[in-house]
Motif scaffolding. Structure first.
Motif, PDB file in Angstrom:
ATOM      1  N   VAL A   1      -2.088   0.817 -11.126  1.00 44.61           N
ATOM      2  CA  VAL A   1      -1.788  -0.605 -10.926  1.00 44.61           C
ATOM      3  C   VAL A   1      -0.841  -0.786  -9.751  1.00 44.61           C
ATOM      4  CG1 VAL A   1      -0.577  -2.559 -11.926  1.00 44.61           C
ATOM      5  CG2 VAL A   1      -2.264  -1.341 -13.267  1.00 44.61           C
ATOM      6  N   PHE A   2       0.187   0.032  -9.726  1.00 43.78           N
ATOM      7  CA  PHE A   2       1.147  -0.086  -8.611  1.00 43.78           C
ATOM      8  C   PHE A   2       0.456   0.211  -7.270  1.00 43.78           C
ATOM      9  CE2 PHE A   2       4.335  -0.426 -11.732  1.00 43.78           C
ATOM     10  CZ  PHE A   2       5.465  -0.903 -11.105  1.00 43.78           C
ATOM     11  N   GLY A   3      -0.379   1.277  -7.287  1.00 44.30           N
ATOM     12  CA  GLY A   3      -1.100   1.613  -6.058  1.00 44.30           C
ATOM     13  C   GLY A   3      -2.006   0.473  -5.623  1.00 44.30           C
ATOM     14  N   GLY A   4      -2.685  -0.132  -6.611  1.00 44.87           N
ATOM     15  CA  GLY A   4      -3.596  -1.229  -6.297  1.00 44.87           C
ATOM     16  C   GLY A   4      -2.852  -2.415  -5.730  1.00 44.87           C
ATOM     17  N   VAL A   5      -1.718  -2.751  -6.337  1.00 41.26           N
ATOM     18  CA  VAL A   5      -0.944  -3.895  -5.853  1.00 41.26           C
ATOM     19  C   VAL A   5      -0.459  -3.631  -4.430  1.00 41.26           C
ATOM     20  CG1 VAL A   5       1.194  -5.183  -6.162  1.00 41.26           C
ATOM     21  CG2 VAL A   5      -0.257  -4.695  -8.131  1.00 41.26           C
ATOM     22  N   ARG A   6      -0.005  -2.395  -4.219  1.00 39.67           N
ATOM     23  CA  ARG A   6       0.480  -2.061  -2.874  1.00 39.67           C
ATOM     24  C   ARG A   6      -0.655  -2.192  -1.851  1.00 39.67           C
ATOM     25  NH1 ARG A   6       0.131   2.253   0.417  1.00 39.67           N
ATOM     26  NH2 ARG A   6      -0.908   3.417  -1.223  1.00 39.67           N
TER      27      ARG A   6
ATOM     28  N   SER B   1       8.581   1.349  -3.689  1.00 37.44           N
ATOM     29  CA  SER B   1       9.429   1.267  -2.495  1.00 37.44           C
ATOM     30  C   SER B   1       8.627   0.711  -1.319  1.00 37.44           C
ATOM     31  CB  SER B   1       9.999   2.644  -2.169  1.00 37.44           C
ATOM     32  OG  SER B   1       9.033   3.431  -1.515  1.00 37.44           O
ATOM     33  N   LEU B   2       7.349   1.097  -1.207  1.00 36.63           N
ATOM     34  CA  LEU B   2       6.521   0.572  -0.117  1.00 36.63           C
ATOM     35  C   LEU B   2       6.362  -0.933  -0.244  1.00 36.63           C
ATOM     36  CD1 LEU B   2       3.809   3.332   0.295  1.00 36.63           C
ATOM     37  CD2 LEU B   2       5.549   2.638   1.932  1.00 36.63           C
ATOM     38  N   MET B   3       6.140  -1.383  -1.508  1.00 32.51           N
ATOM     39  CA  MET B   3       6.009  -2.822  -1.737  1.00 32.51           C
ATOM     40  C   MET B   3       7.298  -3.542  -1.355  1.00 32.51           C
ATOM     41  SD  MET B   3       3.993  -2.389  -5.275  1.00 32.51           S
ATOM     42  CE  MET B   3       4.377  -3.919  -6.051  1.00 32.51           C
ATOM     43  N   ARG B   4       8.399  -2.931  -1.746  1.00 29.62           N
ATOM     44  CA  ARG B   4       9.706  -3.530  -1.448  1.00 29.62           C
ATOM     45  C   ARG B   4       9.885  -3.666   0.067  1.00 29.62           C
ATOM     46  NH1 ARG B   4      14.255  -0.645  -0.932  1.00 29.62           N
ATOM     47  NH2 ARG B   4      13.137   1.176  -1.690  1.00 29.62           N
TER      48      ARG B   4
ATOM     49  N   LEU C   1       2.876  11.390 -10.993  1.00 28.83           N
ATOM     50  CA  LEU C   1       2.573   9.974 -11.165  1.00 28.83           C
ATOM     51  C   LEU C   1       3.846   9.149 -11.074  1.00 28.83           C
ATOM     52  CD1 LEU C   1      -0.079  10.200 -14.001  1.00 28.83           C
ATOM     53  CD2 LEU C   1      -0.445   9.718 -11.595  1.00 28.83           C
ATOM     54  N   GLY C   2       4.913   9.639 -11.691  1.00 29.37           N
ATOM     55  CA  GLY C   2       6.185   8.931 -11.629  1.00 29.37           C
ATOM     56  C   GLY C   2       6.657   8.799 -10.195  1.00 29.37           C
ATOM     57  N   ALA C   3       6.556   9.894  -9.448  1.00 25.96           N
ATOM     58  CA  ALA C   3       6.987   9.858  -8.041  1.00 25.96           C
ATOM     59  C   ALA C   3       6.158   8.847  -7.271  1.00 25.96           C
ATOM     60  CB  ALA C   3       6.844  11.259  -7.436  1.00 25.96           C
ATOM     61  N   ARG C   4       4.843   8.837  -7.567  1.00 27.71           N
ATOM     62  CA  ARG C   4       3.974   7.896  -6.849  1.00 27.71           C
ATOM     63  C   ARG C   4       4.290   6.455  -7.201  1.00 27.71           C
ATOM     64  NH1 ARG C   4      -2.048   9.379  -5.938  1.00 27.71           N
ATOM     65  NH2 ARG C   4      -2.152   7.232  -6.660  1.00 27.71           N
ATOM     66  N   ILE C   5       4.645   6.236  -8.475  1.00 27.70           N
ATOM     67  CA  ILE C   5       5.013   4.873  -8.865  1.00 27.70           C
ATOM     68  C   ILE C   5       6.226   4.417  -8.062  1.00 27.70           C
ATOM     69  CG2 ILE C   5       5.941   3.494 -10.761  1.00 27.70           C
ATOM     70  CD1 ILE C   5       4.218   5.157 -12.637  1.00 27.70           C
TER      71      ILE C   5
END
Lengths: 343, 142
Positions: free
Chosen positions: B47-52, B106-109, B97-101
């Protein structure tokens, strides 16, 4: 935020994320539920017993139904015994045996011992095998045994009647009495001579001393003038044990007195009944020492098993033993003596 | 406000899950609890990857869907494998996975901060161009 409302493919992107979020929510709630259940059950996920919670509930319901049925049937039996044939010899004896075997409700004076887990922390760390602030199965067994030795005629632990084949044992965090789980406070009720029971259970260096030394509030002993003890609710069917065929010698003593007016097939039954009746008769006259009574019965039987010509001397020793061990047993020794005379 | 749609989906999923598990007494065998958790973690990551990817404008639904499925399968398989050989390989999945989240977050931020900074700068420039004589009017508009 403005980025969501601009661009071409944002709509599908949002909806896909939403769909995935839905799936994710399902997954998370499933994980949550499972974790909660594991926490609640207090088990690691590897324990297979965890699966059977609902099965256990069904079984418990069934067990309660069966228990109700047993009680109902027992009540019917009691009713039939009290019915039209109440006066007949057979029914009287049957009622006596049922009383002796613990298959009837019993009321009477006695002593109630209450054992409660202590709130105090254990001084020896948290070793589950050495928790002296908890009531263990062994404590209950010891109290029950002491009460028996002090002449209890009927016993119950948390509403479970203690009979000859009763069991009290530790099963994980609970104690099972007659294979029925019991939780603290453990209430042990004993019908018998109040003073004898009270004295026996409170003997210095007795069974309750360890508990009292740790925390005096763990133990409560009180005399009760009237207690109602339930009937034994478990199964009474014998699958393996059946009455042994007595040989001629052991049979001879009582059958001599009865053979003249009873059939051969009946004599075996009457014999055992005879012995038991004697025992319960003396039990009434002698409130002390049920275990001594049993011992006497055994020794009497042992004497019976020997040669008939030795019988008189054996009886004499039995009598001597019994009169030596308890004061109130004269009635019994006379009875035994009578039996010897009958020969 | 459209950003709240996935959140609504998440809440709806959780509620549906609770309703199913409580109402119908569904039960996941407790042996599967670790796999479920790891799969949920893979879902969060996706989900985080998709949003990013979405906010960067590089969202592709095939990558998204296949990523979710494959990540979940790999995470569960790792955990299973770890269980078999006595090494907690589930931790690998959790770690990655945690690191990727965190990375995605951070990328989104950064993306939003950049955007805000750019917007502020543009406004400042516009203001500077339009009202060169009145510097005090630029402040609160950002």
């Amino acid at each position: 935020m403005s980025v969501f409302s601009t661009g071409m493919n944002h709509r599908s992107f949002l909806w896909q994320i939403t769909a995935l979020c839905f799936v994710l929510g399902l997954l998370m709630s499933a994980a949550w539920q499972t974790a909660t259940q594991i926490k609640r059950a207090g088990m690691t996920p590897q324990r297979p017993g965890f699966f059977y919670g609902s099965d256990f509930q069904v079984a418990a319901k069934k067990a309660a139904e069966y228990e109700k049925e047993i009680n109902k049937l027992n009540g019917e039996i009691a009713h039939l015994i009290k019915g039209k044939d109440a006066e007949s010899e057979k029914n009287k004896k049957l009622a006596e045996y049922r009383l002796f075997a613990g298959l009837t409700q019993v009321s009477g004076p006695g002593v109630q011992v209450t054992l409660i887990d202590s709130n105090r922390h254990n001084s020896f760390g948290n070793d589950p095998l050495n928790l002296s602030n908890l009531i263990h199965d062994a404590d209950i067994v010891m109290v029950v045994n002491e009460l028996k030795a002090a002449g209890a005629e009927a016993l119950s632990v948390n509403g479970e009647r203690i009979i000859g084949i009763s069991s009290i044992r530790c099963v994980g965090p609970v104690v099972h009495v007659n294979n029925v789980p019991a939780a603290p406070p453990y209430i042990i009720q004993a019908v018998g001579d109040q003073n004898a029971l009270f004295g026996g259970i409170n003997l210095p260096n007795g069974v309750l001393d360890r508990l009292r030394q740790f925390d005096a509030t763990m133990v409560k002993v009180e005399k009760r003038d009237k207690m109602l003890l339930p009937a034994f609710a478990g199964g009474t069917q014998m699958h393996f044990a059946h009455e042994a065929k007595p040989n001629e010698e052991s049979n001879s003593k009582e059958s001599n007195s009865k053979e003249s007016n009873s059939k051969e097939s009946n004599s075996k039954e009457t014999n055992s009944k005879e012995t038991r009746t004697k025992d319960s008769d003396t039990r009434d006259s002698n409130s002390k020492g049920s275990s001594k009574e049993t011992g006497k019965e055994n020794s009497t039987k042992a004497a019976d098993n020997r040669e008939a010509r030795d019988n008189t001397s054996n009886e004499t020793t039995t009598r001597d033993e019994s009169s030596g061990t308890s004061n109130g047993s004269e009635g019994d020794s006379q009875e035994t003596h009578k039996g010897a005379d009958n020969q | 406000m459209k950003a709240l749609v996935p959140l609504v989906g998440l809440v709806g999923g959780v509620l549906t899950g609770f309703a199913l598990f409580n109402g119908f007494h569904w039960q996941v065998p407790p042996d599967f609890a670790p796999y479920l958790s790891v799969a949920a973690l893979a879902g969060i990551d996706t989900v985080f990857g998709g949003v990013r990817a979405g906010i960067e404008g590089r969202f592709q639904n095939d990558i998204f869907a296949s990523g979710f499925i494959l990540n979940s399968i790999l995470a569960v398989a790792l955990t299973l494998c770890g269980n078999q050989i006595g090494v907690d390989l589930g931790l690998v999945a959790v770690l990655v996975l945690g690191a990727r989240i965190f990375n995605n977050l951070s990328l989104m931020r950064r993306f939003y901060l950049n955007k805000i900074a750019l917007a502020r700068k543009r406004i400042q420039e516009d203001n500077a161009a339009a009202f060169a004589n009145i510097p005090g009017s630029t402040g609160p508009n950002g």
